[in-house]
Design an enzyme around this catalytic site. Structure first.
Site, mmCIF file in Angstrom:
data_model
loop_
_atom_site.group_PDB
_atom_site.id
_atom_site.type_symbol
_atom_site.label_atom_id
_atom_site.label_comp_id
_atom_site.label_asym_id
_atom_site.label_seq_id
_atom_site.Cartn_x
_atom_site.Cartn_y
_atom_site.Cartn_z
ATOM 1 N N ARG A 91 0.834 -1.188 0.000
ATOM 2 C CA ARG A 91 0.000 0.000 0.000
ATOM 3 C C ARG A 91 0.880 1.253 0.000
ATOM 4 O O ARG A 91 2.091 1.166 0.184
ATOM 5 C CB ARG A 91 -0.963 -0.004 1.209
ATOM 6 C CG ARG A 91 -0.226 -0.378 2.503
ATOM 7 C CD ARG A 91 -0.632 0.362 3.686
ATOM 8 N NE ARG A 91 -0.540 1.784 3.559
ATOM 9 C CZ ARG A 91 0.582 2.484 3.699
ATOM 10 N NH1 ARG A 91 1.748 1.898 3.949
ATOM 11 N NH2 ARG A 91 0.567 3.798 3.579
ATOM 12 N N ARG B 251 -7.158 -0.361 -7.360
ATOM 13 C CA ARG B 251 -7.500 0.758 -6.461
ATOM 14 C C ARG B 251 -7.577 2.010 -7.337
ATOM 15 O O ARG B 251 -6.693 2.240 -8.161
ATOM 16 C CB ARG B 251 -6.436 0.939 -5.354
ATOM 17 C CG ARG B 251 -6.389 -0.232 -4.383
ATOM 18 C CD ARG B 251 -5.534 0.101 -3.170
ATOM 19 N NE ARG B 251 -6.226 0.973 -2.229
ATOM 20 C CZ ARG B 251 -5.624 1.555 -1.181
ATOM 21 N NH1 ARG B 251 -4.341 1.381 -0.965
ATOM 22 N NH2 ARG B 251 -6.316 2.334 -0.364
ATOM 23 N N GLN C 152 -3.101 2.973 9.643
ATOM 24 C CA GLN C 152 -1.769 2.985 9.019
ATOM 25 C C GLN C 152 -0.769 3.780 9.871
ATOM 26 O O GLN C 152 0.425 3.491 9.860
ATOM 27 C CB GLN C 152 -1.837 3.598 7.613
ATOM 28 C CG GLN C 152 -2.482 2.711 6.565
ATOM 29 C CD GLN C 152 -3.971 2.950 6.439
ATOM 30 O OE1 GLN C 152 -4.623 3.379 7.393
ATOM 31 N NE2 GLN C 152 -4.531 2.680 5.281
ATOM 32 N N ASP D 51 -1.820 10.859 -2.768
ATOM 33 C CA ASP D 51 -2.187 9.799 -3.717
ATOM 34 C C ASP D 51 -2.405 10.343 -5.117
ATOM 35 O O ASP D 51 -2.255 9.616 -6.104
ATOM 36 C CB ASP D 51 -3.427 9.057 -3.223
ATOM 37 C CG ASP D 51 -3.048 8.169 -2.049
ATOM 38 O OD1 ASP D 51 -2.998 8.680 -0.916
ATOM 39 O OD2 ASP D 51 -2.741 6.984 -2.285
HETATM 40 O O1 MRU Z 1 -4.811 3.354 1.770
HETATM 41 P P1 MRU Z 1 -3.325 3.551 1.800
HETATM 42 O O2 MRU Z 1 -2.699 3.025 3.037
HETATM 43 O O3 MRU Z 1 -2.672 3.031 0.547
HETATM 44 O O4 MRU Z 1 -3.145 5.133 1.799
HETATM 45 C C1 MRU Z 1 -1.853 5.663 1.769
HETATM 46 C C2 MRU Z 1 -1.811 7.146 1.822
HETATM 47 O O5 MRU Z 1 -2.816 7.821 1.835
HETATM 48 C C3 MRU Z 1 -0.440 7.775 1.742
HETATM 49 O O6 MRU Z 1 -0.400 8.956 2.471
HETATM 50 C C4 MRU Z 1 -0.126 8.097 0.276
HETATM 51 O O7 MRU Z 1 -0.344 6.983 -0.533
HETATM 52 C C5 MRU Z 1 1.255 8.577 0.095
HETATM 53 S S1 MRU Z 1 2.447 7.310 0.350
HETATM 54 C C6 MRU Z 1 3.982 7.944 0.050
#
Ligand code: MRU
Length: 353
Positions: A47, A91, A199, A240
């Protein structure tokens, strides 16, 4: 400094850390088919925007790795196209995923005039490895720019995990923390736990602790108090997808943190590589936002905490408007407002690191 290998190419195969098992267990999982890669991404075993881009690139290669040498190049391209689209669908919000798939497809097309099946397959593996290696170098460069930007700050707050475990090595939001540590400066990091999938608690707190960086875990609803008490010099988060005007999708809750930072006069920064910018979208309203299963909220980690059958809204990301962002930290430098022009100049140039 001890660094974990989020995703790597080992003995002709992809190995990821299964992040759903952290922090209790550090389990490495071998992914040997495209369906397994799709599910590893969808279920957040791997992730974070850059890491899922790398994973998808390797997934594209795995999809064509066993294609027969005597087969036709057209059939190989069709197979890559089909599996690339499948992986890109795992995703929807992080643009790095579709960026990596498109880069693999484009590379294959470039090779068609001069290479046969085996040559294309070998070069596609090289391309996936290049994406992995570039991500390492981009993280390091983000860290250097970010450490300078944060030179007068000793404690930061971050949301979700934008550290090494979300990328190939250094991370984005946490990269300045790691680079500063290499230079002898230890930040204190306030880590939001990041409901519903934690997370921040499971991954950010874990990787910072492993690296020997002082980390203080807080529940998401404590960020205002921490800011009001003057404990935070800056907020820095990952992203993202960042649109052409600077609107930024990141983990759900980021928008609220940005509003709190504004209310307390604390600078709010976004750290991301150029692969996270989507110049095809003009504003954040066009960003597709992933919605996930109700059970993540009602029955998180196997414990029921809400009545059966209750209606739930579970968006995995939100969009922070560009006005709340003081600067972007990219591998090519810091972008300050007005973002439209800065983003085009810094990210639109297309030079790879
Ligand atoms: O759902 P996730 O855990 O994949 O979300 C991750 C995030 O929102 C991070 O902040 C983002 O991907 C940046 S990672 C360098």
């Amino acid at each position: 400094m001890k660094r974990l290998k989020t995703i790597d190419w080992v003995d002709d195969g992809v190995v990821i850390i299964d992040q759903t098992r952290l922090p209790g267990e550090l389990i490495y999982q071998r992914i040997d088919n495209v369906e397994a890669m799709f599910h590893a991404i969808r279920e957040l075993r791997v992730r974070g925007a850059p890491a899922i881009g790398i994973a998808a690139a390797f997934g594209c290669y795995i999809a064509i790795a066993d294609f027969p040498e005597q087969g036709s190049v057209d059939d190989l391209l069709t197979l890559l196209e089909k599996n690339g689209d499948y992986l890109a669908d795992s995703r929807p919000t992080a643009v790095n995923l579709v960026w990596a798939v498109n880069r693999m497809k484009k590379r294959a097309l470039e090779l068609v005039p001069t290479a046969a099946v085996t040559g294309i397959k070998n070069k596609l593996l090289q391309e996936a490895l290049a994406i992995l290696d570039e991500d390492r170098r981009m993280g390091r460069a983000i860290g250097e720019h970010g450490a300078k930007l944060l030179a007068n700050v000793s404690s930061i707050l971050t949301h979700c995990n934008a550290g090494g475990l979300a990328t190939a090595e250094y991370g984005t939001a946490l990269a300045p923390v790691y680079v500063a540590a290499e230079q002898g400066k230890l930040f204190t990091v306030y880590a939001d736990e990041t409901r519903p999938l934690l997370q921040g608690a499971r991954i950010t707190a874990f990787e910072l602790q492993q690296a020997g960086i002082p980390v203080i875990l807080i529940c998401d609803n404590m960020a205002a108090t921490v800011m009001e008490r003057g404990k935070v010099g800056a907020v820095i988060v990952g992203a993202d997808r960042i649109t052409a005007n600077g609107d930024t999708a990141n983990k759900i809750g980021t928008y609220g943190v940005a509003l709190l930072a504004k209310a307390h006069n604390i600078p709010f920064y976004v750290a991301a590589p150029s692969s996270t910018f989507d110049l095809n979208l003009t504003t954040g309203r066009a960003i597709p936002i992933e919605e996930r299963r109700a059970e993540e909220i009602t029955c998180g980690f196997g414990k029921r905490t809400a009545p059966d059958g209750v209606a739930v809204f579970n968006p995995a990301f939100d969009v922070t408007p560009a006005e709340l962002i003081c600067a972007f930290v990219t591998e090519k430098g810091v972008i300050r407002p007005p973002f439209g022009r800065g983003i085009r100049e810094v990210v639109g140039g297309g030079d790879r690191l």
